[in-house]
Design a protein around this motif. Structure first.
Motif, PDB file in Angstrom:
ATOM      1  N   VAL A  50       0.842  -1.183   0.000  1.00 24.65           N
ATOM      2  CA  VAL A  50       0.000   0.000   0.000  1.00 24.65           C
ATOM      3  C   VAL A  50       0.881   1.237   0.000  1.00 24.65           C
ATOM      4  O   VAL A  50       1.775   1.371   0.843  1.00 24.65           O
ATOM      5  N   ALA A  51       0.639   2.128  -0.940  1.00 30.53           N
ATOM      6  CA  ALA A  51       1.436   3.351  -1.051  1.00 30.53           C
ATOM      7  C   ALA A  51       1.346   4.168   0.228  1.00 30.53           C
ATOM      8  O   ALA A  51       0.344   4.100   0.958  1.00 30.53           O
ATOM      9  N   PRO A  52       2.367   4.976   0.534  1.00 30.88           N
ATOM     10  CA  PRO A  52       2.444   5.659   1.835  1.00 30.88           C
ATOM     11  C   PRO A  52       1.227   6.500   2.206  1.00 30.88           C
ATOM     12  O   PRO A  52       0.844   6.538   3.374  1.00 30.88           O
ATOM     13  N   GLY A  53       0.600   7.148   1.235  1.00 38.19           N
ATOM     14  CA  GLY A  53      -0.535   8.008   1.548  1.00 38.19           C
ATOM     15  C   GLY A  53      -1.875   7.436   1.167  1.00 38.19           C
ATOM     16  O   GLY A  53      -2.887   8.153   1.209  1.00 38.19           O
ATOM     17  N   ASP A  96      -9.478   3.204  10.057  1.00 36.63           N
ATOM     18  CA  ASP A  96      -9.343   2.883   8.637  1.00 36.63           C
ATOM     19  C   ASP A  96      -7.892   2.982   8.176  1.00 36.63           C
ATOM     20  O   ASP A  96      -7.473   2.267   7.261  1.00 36.63           O
ATOM     21  N   ASN A  97      -7.123   3.875   8.782  1.00 39.69           N
ATOM     22  CA  ASN A  97      -5.737   4.080   8.348  1.00 39.69           C
ATOM     23  C   ASN A  97      -4.843   2.883   8.645  1.00 39.69           C
ATOM     24  O   ASN A  97      -3.743   2.784   8.101  1.00 39.69           O
ATOM     25  N   SER A 261       0.324  10.611  10.179  1.00 42.73           N
ATOM     26  CA  SER A 261       1.102  10.002   9.109  1.00 42.73           C
ATOM     27  C   SER A 261       0.239   9.090   8.238  1.00 42.73           C
ATOM     28  O   SER A 261      -0.627   8.373   8.744  1.00 42.73           O
ATOM     29  N   GLY A 262       0.514   9.121   6.935  1.00 44.04           N
ATOM     30  CA  GLY A 262      -0.150   8.212   6.004  1.00 44.04           C
ATOM     31  C   GLY A 262      -1.598   8.511   5.737  1.00 44.04           C
ATOM     32  O   GLY A 262      -2.300   7.705   5.113  1.00 44.04           O
ATOM     33  N   ASN A 298     -10.768  26.620  10.251  1.00 43.94           N
ATOM     34  CA  ASN A 298     -10.147  25.307  10.101  1.00 43.94           C
ATOM     35  C   ASN A 298      -9.567  25.111   8.712  1.00 43.94           C
ATOM     36  O   ASN A 298     -10.212  25.439   7.706  1.00 43.94           O
ATOM     37  N   TYR A 299      -8.371  24.555   8.693  1.00 40.98           N
ATOM     38  CA  TYR A 299      -7.675  24.256   7.447  1.00 40.98           C
ATOM     39  C   TYR A 299      -7.244  22.794   7.470  1.00 40.98           C
ATOM     40  O   TYR A 299      -6.897  22.246   8.515  1.00 40.98           O
ATOM     41  N   GLU A 300      -7.267  22.172   6.287  1.00 41.98           N
ATOM     42  CA  GLU A 300      -6.731  20.826   6.108  1.00 41.98           C
ATOM     43  C   GLU A 300      -5.650  20.895   5.040  1.00 41.98           C
ATOM     44  O   GLU A 300      -5.798  21.617   4.047  1.00 41.98           O
ATOM     45  N   MET A 301      -4.568  20.133   5.236  1.00 43.94           N
ATOM     46  CA  MET A 301      -3.494  20.166   4.246  1.00 43.94           C
ATOM     47  C   MET A 301      -2.758  18.833   4.223  1.00 43.94           C
ATOM     48  O   MET A 301      -2.797  18.056   5.181  1.00 43.94           O
ATOM     49  N   THR A 302      -2.099  18.561   3.100  1.00 41.76           N
ATOM     50  CA  THR A 302      -1.349  17.322   2.942  1.00 41.76           C
ATOM     51  C   THR A 302      -0.141  17.548   2.053  1.00 41.76           C
ATOM     52  O   THR A 302      -0.164  18.398   1.152  1.00 41.76           O
ATOM     53  N   ASP A 303       0.899  16.784   2.313  1.00 42.05           N
ATOM     54  CA  ASP A 303       2.084  16.781   1.446  1.00 42.05           C
ATOM     55  C   ASP A 303       2.027  15.623   0.460  1.00 42.05           C
ATOM     56  O   ASP A 303       3.012  15.328  -0.207  1.00 42.05           O
ATOM     57  N   GLY A 304       0.873  14.971   0.364  1.00 43.73           N
ATOM     58  CA  GLY A 304       0.700  13.834  -0.523  1.00 43.73           C
ATOM     59  C   GLY A 304       0.842  12.502   0.185  1.00 43.73           C
ATOM     60  O   GLY A 304       0.478  11.460  -0.364  1.00 43.73           O
ATOM     61  N   VAL A 305       1.370  12.524   1.406  1.00 41.51           N
ATOM     62  CA  VAL A 305       1.521  11.310   2.213  1.00 41.51           C
ATOM     63  C   VAL A 305       0.836  11.477   3.563  1.00 41.51           C
ATOM     64  O   VAL A 305       0.057  10.641   3.996  1.00 41.51           O
ATOM     65  N   ASN A 306       1.125  12.584   4.214  1.00 41.93           N
ATOM     66  CA  ASN A 306       0.656  12.836   5.577  1.00 41.93           C
ATOM     67  C   ASN A 306      -0.449  13.889   5.592  1.00 41.93           C
ATOM     68  O   ASN A 306      -0.720  14.530   4.567  1.00 41.93           O
TER      69      ASN A 306
END
Length: 336
Positions: A50-53, A96-97, A261-262, A298-306
């Motif tokens: 399973v890919a990291p994100g 789920d993660n 993470s992930g 509220n803000y949500e953000m991701t680096d593509g993995v986390n």
């Protein structure tokens, strides 16, 4: 537990901090009355990476009825007419993660739940003092946990405080044995690529990093749920390196930040956010419609993995955009 806290404004930050202490896992309880066995691995099964994100596959294919039947639950509990459903996935992202499954049931005036998690992701999970007390003595709350080499199974029922610890242990052993007996090795034939995962971060280091970006001296406190989470949520949080910090300047709370993470697959949470560019390369961010603990933005953000969620308080000497951008830069720099 959900990856995101229940979205309600709490007037005092102290309510956030009630259930945050972690201690080693509780001492072993007496051996269950029904022996648990581990599903035999299939020699032909090829492990999925399973890919990291990405979200991993759920045990039992995400089907509570595949884990145990309503009739079997009724037989074990002595409660007729049990109806079994999956818990609202909006609130199970930590579970789920790690590829887990969260189920709820109702029979008459009694309700209960159980969760099944692949043991491979959990490591040496720890629980708070409050959670340990509910795995021990049955008072107004009473929970149970059973484990094999492959599965972690936890549960609860509203009538267990009256039934007592011995009866809770009997039900735990029998329900778990039935679930384990239905588990397939193919459900667990995957592994998580954790390259690029954020480590567990100390809140004090978060305060220093964000303070440098805002040209301020900030202090930090580890925060937590204002209502105690499921033990399975705690286990998923632990496996996902969840860090939840309250940042203050001169006693004023300026932000709450949650790093996981992930969890890129769950950004924005529940699909509720609108794309919102914070101007940081490599960071995809969203502005959320919901209010939070501070009544802020509220803000949500991701680096593509986390995943990183930030609630920026109103009426500070910074705009909420400046606070969110500081967190985004922190995430984009690899938490440096």
């Amino acid at each position: 537990m959900p990856r995101r806290p229940a979205l309600a404004i709490v007037p005092m930050l102290a309510m956030l901090l009630i259930f945050t202490g972690c201690t080693p896992a509780p001492a072993p309880r007496p051996s269950p009355t029904v022996a648990l066995s581990t599903p035999e691995p299939s020699p032909t099964a090829e492990a999925l990476v399973v890919a990291p994100g990405d979200k991993p596959p759920q045990v039992f294919g995400g089907d509570c009825h595949a884990a145990i039947s309503e009739e079997a639950l009724s037989e074990v509990t002595g409660i007729a007419g049990i109806e079994l459903t999956q818990r609202d996935p909006t609130w199970t992202s930590s579970i789920d993660n790690v590829g887990g499954l969260a189920c709820e049931w109702v029979g008459g005036d009694v309700s209960g739940s159980f969760q099944v998690l692949p043991r491979q992701m959990l490591g040496d999970t720890v629980f708070s003092v409050w959670e340990q007390s509910h795995i021990g003595e049955c008072e107004w709350g009473c929970s149970w946990i059973e484990e094999t080499d492959s599965l972690w199974i936890g549960g609860y029922a509203t009538d267990l405080p009256e039934r007592g610890r011995a009866e809770a242990d009997r039900m735990a052993a029998e329900i778990s044995a039935l679930i384990v007996g239905r588990a397939a090795a193919s459900d667990l034939a995957w592994e998580r690529d954790t390259s690029g995962w954020w480590p567990v971060v100390d809140c004090n280091s978060v305060a220093v990093a964000i303070g440098q970006r805002l040209n301020a001296t900030l202090s930090a406190t580890s925060a937590g749920y204002h209502d105690p989470p499921l033990q399975a949520t705690r286990a998923g949080d632990f496996a996902s390196n969840r860090t939840w910090c309250s940042l203050e300047e001169s006693g004023q709370t300026i932000a709450l930040g949650i790093l996981e993470s992930g969890m890129a697959w769950n950004v924005p949470w529940a699909g509720l956010g609108e794309p919102h560019d914070l101007g940081v390369a490599g960071i995809t961010s969203f502005l959320m419609e919901s209010s939070g603990y501070l009544g802020g933005t509220n803000y949500e953000m991701t680096d593509g993995v986390n995943a990183l969620s930030v609630e920026a308080a109103l009426d500070t000497r910074w705009t909420t955009e400046q606070i969110a951008a500081a967190f985004a830069d922190f995430a984009g720099s690899g938490l440096r």
